[in-house]
Design a protein around this motif. Structure first.
Motif, short mmCIF file in Angstrom:
data_model
loop_
_atom_site.label_atom_id
_atom_site.label_comp_id
_atom_site.label_asym_id
_atom_site.label_seq_id
_atom_site.Cartn_x
_atom_site.Cartn_y
_atom_site.Cartn_z
N PRO A 99 36.07 50.50 40.65
CA PRO A 99 35.47 49.43 41.37
C PRO A 99 34.04 49.57 40.85
O PRO A 99 33.27 50.43 40.88
N GLY A 100 33.51 48.28 40.70
CA GLY A 100 32.09 48.03 40.07
C GLY A 100 32.02 47.76 38.48
O GLY A 100 30.95 47.34 38.16
N LYS A 101 33.00 48.18 37.83
CA LYS A 101 32.75 47.90 36.38
C LYS A 101 33.23 46.69 36.06
O LYS A 101 33.75 45.93 36.74
N GLY A 102 32.60 46.10 35.13
CA GLY A 102 33.04 44.86 34.54
C GLY A 102 32.01 43.75 34.87
O GLY A 102 31.78 43.03 34.21
N VAL A 103 31.58 43.88 36.10
CA VAL A 103 30.42 42.90 36.76
C VAL A 103 29.26 43.63 37.18
O VAL A 103 28.29 42.90 37.60
N GLN A 104 29.29 44.74 37.00
CA GLN A 104 28.21 45.74 37.58
C GLN A 104 26.76 45.29 36.72
O GLN A 104 25.65 45.01 37.15
N LEU A 105 27.18 45.17 35.49
CA LEU A 105 25.97 45.00 34.60
C LEU A 105 25.23 43.58 34.58
O LEU A 105 24.15 43.28 34.50
N GLU A 106 26.30 42.72 34.78
CA GLU A 106 25.64 41.33 35.08
C GLU A 106 25.22 41.05 36.36
O GLU A 106 24.19 40.32 36.27
N MET A 107 25.80 41.60 37.24
CA MET A 107 25.07 41.31 38.68
C MET A 107 23.80 42.22 38.81
O MET A 107 23.23 41.86 39.80
N GLY A 108 23.64 43.22 38.21
CA GLY A 108 22.91 44.26 38.52
C GLY A 108 21.25 43.81 38.40
O GLY A 108 20.38 44.06 38.70
N GLU A 109 21.30 42.66 37.28
CA GLU A 109 19.98 42.04 37.19
C GLU A 109 19.52 41.31 38.34
O GLU A 109 18.25 40.96 38.20
N CYS A 110 20.41 40.68 39.06
CA CYS A 110 20.00 39.52 40.05
C CYS A 110 20.07 40.16 41.34
O CYS A 110 19.08 39.69 42.01
N GLU A 111 21.05 41.08 41.73
CA GLU A 111 20.78 41.42 43.08
C GLU A 111 21.58 42.85 43.24
O GLU A 111 21.86 43.59 42.33
N PRO A 112 21.26 43.64 44.12
CA PRO A 112 21.56 45.04 44.31
C PRO A 112 23.00 45.29 44.04
O PRO A 112 24.09 44.05 44.77
N HIS A 113 23.42 46.18 43.62
CA HIS A 113 24.74 46.59 43.43
C HIS A 113 25.49 46.93 44.79
O HIS A 113 24.93 47.38 45.52
N MET A 114 26.68 46.25 44.88
CA MET A 114 27.37 46.49 46.13
C MET A 114 27.88 48.03 46.40
O MET A 114 28.01 48.50 45.35
N ASP A 115 28.21 48.49 47.53
CA ASP A 115 28.72 49.68 47.65
C ASP A 115 30.14 49.80 47.24
O ASP A 115 30.76 48.80 46.91
N TYR A 116 30.67 51.15 47.01
CA TYR A 116 32.09 51.18 46.60
C TYR A 116 32.96 50.49 47.35
O TYR A 116 33.89 49.86 46.96
N HIS A 117 32.90 50.62 48.70
CA HIS A 117 33.92 50.03 49.43
C HIS A 117 34.05 48.18 49.34
O HIS A 117 35.17 48.03 49.34
N GLU A 118 32.84 47.80 49.25
CA GLU A 118 32.73 46.10 49.08
C GLU A 118 33.54 46.09 47.98
O GLU A 118 34.24 45.07 47.73
N ASP A 119 33.24 46.81 46.77
CA ASP A 119 33.75 46.65 45.26
C ASP A 119 35.32 46.73 45.58
O ASP A 119 36.20 46.00 44.88
N ASP A 120 35.72 47.65 46.32
CA ASP A 120 36.98 48.04 46.24
C ASP A 120 37.80 46.98 46.93
O ASP A 120 39.14 46.50 46.53
#
Length: 951
Positions: A99-120
């Motif tokens: 959870p979190g891989k694949g979209v983390q880099l693209e999203m990280g520039e614009c908004e805070p990274h979601m927690d593990y449970h939300e990604d899951d």
């Protein structure tokens, strides 16, 4: 696989999971301003889709809604949405990334990274929705709603999926074949026509409720036999109830296998991946310019207090809510109708008591002050001697419910219960025939989410121990701690109920002693009524509180058992809840009926609690009047407070709280708040459907009040009838306006509730036999009339039931402090019992009269019980479970179905013979045109023969 092309953004070969997002048009290349401009130039899209009832194209109907929560920030909204759509296109066949891989880099520039449970949760939704698309369903997302942080997934089942699932579920659908329903002839036809004309004003104005003369032949749907069914209008062939049922079946069996956890929609809801799942209501039920729909019709003709006198449109209820809910309201309607004759007879019995109260000799003797009967004190020291005439009002009131007509009414109600059960079975068979449920058998349901989680936990423990395991299941050893907890918990709750009843007994005894010290004669005369009324109110409050507590405890005890299916869970929950609520509601009544005044002792040798409180004794007129007060207050209080005020007040309060929360959210965006809500947004704000168990439970408890102690309260059926007239409309209004639309469930009966009703009916015979013989004075009066009366009348009965006591035999410290309270010295006082007088050799011993009365009481119980049981079984035997006309119609349907298939087979044979004839003629023509055909041209001959075969 069905793909929604207008909303897809990836090539078909890259799609493993197809999730359609209504905002995905931004991914094609339009920015936010361009899409806004396009929307402003076009007409209102919400009107095209009828405000959420259809997809954005306005053609595909929304069959089901999934709701999820997501975290959204203002920055990077478009990028985040694009990342979401890109991630949904990832194939489920590949191994899921962390959870979190694949979209983390693209999203990280614009908004805070979601927690593990939300990604899951998001990854699970993506996989699950992809599997739904692979199953043939069409999806459309909507996150641009008025409810911030809430996203909706609209689900549509196309025609091929509906046909496939209808065949799997063996749904009976109407065919083209229609047949005439057998009509009555002669005198019965005239009687039925007269009844129809008389009852026409109380019939609902609903098309489904009109009597039908023809019926379509139904057959389990089959894709190979689609020509049998009337498919002229495919949009209405499967109604909204059937479509939502089919989609729900797909949702239950579609799994999300992430992390080796096979999850259906129930598991995803339980784990918070989705927050809600429900089918949509057909539309609004009130307001201007509302299109006609079944919900609006139900609100006008069923869920309105103004139509309380009308029959229920049961067929329309079944069409909208399904067979299970339809059967509940049909049963409630039959029960309410059957209460009408019981109420009439109960009123007649009560009026008989009122008419004969002045002719009742025992109450006249008790009220006659010339008898000068001095009674022994009701408590030690503080209580003094009292005149029997002071209990005149209680004696006269007791006759209203304790008279010879009461015995007749008890027998009548036992036969009424048996007739009601038989009448319901026949009604149930009629509904099964009308609703095409004949031959329907319930299949084993899907395992519950909690059961699957427990099995997974067990299998993982065994894998950790390096053991090769087959498919795991829970055994009794796994459930033994839960069974032990259930046993101990139920015993504790029953003990708690007994302890509370015992505490109320202590309150009654101590309060009676305290009020007896009152110096005013009026205060002393009303001690018994005051104590009884206040104690019953305390009991009522405790019963209402413990009912809610026991309901929660019963659900918790059932959950820790981890039943496999929803049906097992429901049956176990019903058993525990009914047991606890039965004990809670009836324990105080059982005490007054069978224990109060039985273990008192006698003057000079009383039975004490804690060495200071004397056990209660019944009034001179008996305990039946007090039992009537107890029963009436508890029954009416439960119906008024728990069944009506709670059902109206609590949903209104929850709805108001939800409204205030939404209003607080929307106060920041007034323009968005002014937009008209979509249908799925409005339904999301409704209360979720919690099952029929609470509805059935309150009616079953009421049925117990009506039958178990009806000998003491003949007006119970009348109050039950008045309550049910309101209850039907109250429940109807709740289902139509307050609750989300439930998933339609097929059922051919009311399940375990029927067995509970039969058990209560059998128990009612026994209890009423004991109430009449031991609680009332009916048997002592008969014994006195036929064994001891000198002139064959009831004169002298009161004196016969009283024993004498010499006041000099009081124990030290128990005699009254004021023996001259009546104005004269008392030497002999009287008390109600059959004992030897103080001047006999065996003074104060039980007399022969006691044994004669006891023998008569036991004999009455045996005779009454066996006689009434025999009459009930006779009623059960003489009334057939299946009406004759229904059995004939079912047989006629089978014969017609055989004829349809025989004609089909004959048509196939004729077609084959026609083809063979054509084939033969073609062959002859070929031979005639080429009589001397060379061997090298033989292939052309074979081609002539092969043509019709290819066709």
């Amino acid at each position: 696989m069905r793909v929604n092309k207008p909303y897809s953004c990836l090539p078909a070969e890259e799609k493993g999971i197809h999730i359609i997002n209504i905002r995905a048009i931004e991914d094609i290349g339009y920015d936010q301003h361009e899409s806004t401009l396009l929307n402003s130039l076009s007409k209102n899209p919400d009107a095209d889709c009828k405000y959420g009832l259809y997809f954005r194209d306005g053609k595909r109907k929304v069959d089901y809604i999934l709701v999820y929560q997501y975290k959204k920030s203002s920055a990077g909204r478009t990028v985040a949405r694009r990342a979401h759509n890109d991630s949904t296109a990832r194939s489920t066949k590949q191994e899921q990334p962390l959870p979190g891989k694949g979209v983390q880099l693209e999203m990280g520039e614009c908004e805070p990274h979601m927690d593990y449970h939300e990604d899951d949760k998001r990854f699970r939704r993506e996989e699950y929705e992809g599997n739904l698309v692979e199953a043939g369903l069409e999806l459309e997302h909507d996150e641009d709603t008025k409810i911030h942080g809430i996203g909706f997934v609209k689900i549509h089942a196309p025609w091929n999926v509906l046909c496939r699932e209808a065949e799997f579920l063996k749904l009976k659908m109407p065919t083209k074949k229609m047949y005439q329903i057998n009509q009555t002839h002669g005198l019965l036809k005239k009687i039925n026509s007269v009844i129809q004309k008389i009852t026409e004003p109380i019939q609902p104005k609903v098309a489904e409720h009109k009597p039908q003369t023809v019926k379509r032949l139904s057959y389990p749907f089959s894709r190979e036999k689609q020509h049998l069914f009337d498919l002229s209008d495919r949009d209405s062939f499967f109604d909204s109830k059937t479509r939502s049922t089919i989609v729900y079946e797909i949702l239950k069996r579609t799994t999300c296998t992430k992390a080796k956890y096979s999850m259906g929609i129930t598991s995803l809801l339980a784990n918070g991946v989705y927050s809600a799942a429900y089918p949509l209501h057909d539309g609004d039920y009130e307001g201007e310019n509302v299109e006609p729909n079944d919900r609006k019709l139900l609100c006008e003709e069923w869920a309105s207090y103004g139509v309380f006198y009308k029959y229920q449109p049961i067929d329309l209820v079944r069409k909208y809510f399904g067979e299970k809910i339809g059967l509940y309201f049909a049963w409630l309607g039959v029960y309410t109708q059957m209460l009408i004759p019981a109420s009439i007879v109960g009123i007649i019995v009560f009026l008989y008591g009122c008419a004969t109260v002045d002719e009742n000799i025992p109450s006249m003797e008790m009220c006659d002050q010339r008898n000068n009967i001095t009674m022994c004190p009701l408590c030690d020291r503080t209580c003094s001697y009292w005149k029997m005439s002071s209990a005149c009002a209680t004696a006269r009131a007791s006759h209203l419910f304790d008279n010879p007509a009461t015995v007749f009414f008890s027998v009548f109600m036992a036969l009424w219960a048996a007739t009601f059960m038989e009448h319901w079975k026949r009604k149930q068979m009629r509904l099964n025939y009308r609703w095409d449920l004949t031959g329907f058998e319930e299949e084993e349901d899907h395992p519950r989410a909690e059961y699957e989680a427990k099995v997974l936990e067990k299998s993982m423990r065994k894998e950790h121990k390096h053991k090769e395991t087959d498919k795991e299941k829970l055994t009794w050893k796994d459930r033994f701690p839960a069974y032990l907890t259930n046993f101990v918990g139920i015993i504790f709750m029953v003990g708690l109920t007994f302890a509370i009843v015992f505490g109320v007994i202590i309150y009654r005894i101590s309060t009676a002693a305290a009020l007896a010290i009152s110096s005013t004669p009026s205060g002393r005369s009303s001690v018994r009524v005051t104590v009884t009324a206040t104690a019953v109110i305390i009991n009522l409050v405790v019963i209402i509180i413990l009912d809610e507590v026991y309901g929660c405890i019963a659900r918790w005890l059932t959950q820790i058992e981890v039943p496999k299916t929803d049906k097992n869970f429901e049956e176990r929950l019903i058993f525990k809840a009914f047991l606890l609520k039965f004990v809670n509601a009836y324990t105080p009544i059982f005490y007054v009926a069978f224990f109060k005044g039985r273990f008192v002792g006698r003057p000079g040798d009383y039975v004490y609690i804690f060495h200071s409180f004397r056990m209660e004794e019944c009034a001179p007129g008996g305990c039946l009047m007090e039992l009537c007060i107890q029963l009436s207050i508890i029954m009416l209080g439960k119906q008024l407070i728990q069944n009506n005020l709670f059902e109206i007040g609590i949903p209104k309060m929850k709805k108001f709280i939800r409204y205030m929360k939404l209003k607080r959210r929307h106060s920041l965006d007034h323009e968005e708040h002014m937009k008209k809500k979509q249908r799925y947004e409005v339904d999301y704000n409704l209360e979720p459907f919690a099952g029929l168990t609470p509805e059935y439970m309150e009616m079953i408890i009421q049925f117990g009040f009506v039958t178990l102690f009806v000998a003491s309260f003949p007006l119970a059926p009348l109050f039950a009838l008045l309550n049910n007239i309101i209850e039907i409309r109250l429940d109807a209004k709740k289902f139509v306006t307050e609750l989300r639309r439930p998933v339609a469930v097929r059922a051919k009966d009311i399940g375990i509730w029927y067995n509970i009703l039969r058990g209560i009916g059998k128990l009612a015979v026994i209890i009423n036999a004991f109430v009449i013989s031991f609680t009332s004075d009916f048997i002592p009066r008969l014994v006195y009339l036929y064994m001891y009366s000198e002139n064959g009348t009831m004169h002298g009965f009161v004196n016969h039931t009283l024993s004498s006591f010499n006041v000099s035999d009081f124990q030290a410290g128990t005699a009254p402090n004021d023996p001259m309270d009546l104005g004269y010295e008392v030497q002999i006082c009287r008390y109600k019992d059959y004992r030897e007088p103080p001047w006999s050799e065996n003074k104060y011993d039980i007399s022969k009269d006691f044994w004669a009365v006891l023998a008569a009481r036991l004999a009455f119980v045996i005779v009454f019980q066996n006689l009434v049981m025999f009459m009930s079984e006779f009623v059960d035997w003489i009334i057939p479970d299946i009406p004759k006309d229904i059995s004939q119609q079912i047989h006629k349907e089978k014969v017609l179905m055989v004829e349809v298939f025989m004609r089909e087979e004959q048509g196939k044979l004729q077609m084959l013979e026609t083809w063979k004839d054509k084939d033969k003629k073609k062959g002859e023509n070929c031979n005639n045109h080429s009589p001397r055909l060379p061997r090298s041209h033989s292939g052309s001959l074979s081609s002539c023969h092969s043509y019709p075969l290819d066709v």
